[in-house]
Enzyme design. Sequence first.
Site, PDB file in Angstrom:
ATOM      1  N   GLU A   1       0.886  -1.277   0.119  1.00  0.00           N
ATOM      2  CA  GLU A   1       0.045   0.038  -0.129  1.00  0.00           C
ATOM      3  C   GLU A   1       0.782   1.287  -0.100  1.00  0.00           C
ATOM      4  OE1 GLU A   1      -4.109  -0.438   2.195  1.00  0.00           O
ATOM      5  OE2 GLU A   1      -2.325  -1.440   3.668  1.00  0.00           O
TER       6      GLU A   1
ATOM      7  N   LYS B   1     -11.024   4.640   1.137  1.00  0.00           N
ATOM      8  CA  LYS B   1      -9.875   3.469   0.424  1.00  0.00           C
ATOM      9  C   LYS B   1     -10.645   2.924  -0.571  1.00  0.00           C
ATOM     10  CE  LYS B   1      -6.634   2.133   2.743  1.00  0.00           C
ATOM     11  NZ  LYS B   1      -5.524   1.288   3.472  1.00  0.00           N
TER      12      LYS B   1
END
Length: 123
Positions: free
Chosen positions: A22, A99
């Site tokens: 990420e 997200k």
Amino acid sequence: MESYIYIKEARFHAYHGVLPQEQTVGQDFLVSIRCGVDISMAMEHDMLEVALDYGVLYRLIEHEMSITSQLVEHVAGRIARQVFITFPHVQSIDLTITKLNPPIGGDCEGAGVEVHLTKDKTQ
């Protein structure tokens, strides 16, 4: 009168998350913010000087989104602090950070944080 200035679903590619991938590859986030602010002067006078400039608001969010964090909660806190500092006349903030492709092992449209904050009247 209650009034608000808002930005809805601004898209950013950022590097927030706990997993190494990420923070290396990044992913897309949506940020929405609604600031409780008295707009009566802007309703009467057609001048940016008496309004909350949402171009400045966008750039503030863009800057905070560019700073890598493990938690979107931390990003939300930074954004909120900077909004209250930059725009002292803002009385409340509704902020959502989503997200879009969270690594949760399932299919969903997104995961994130939503906060409602009010200015501390003692400051």
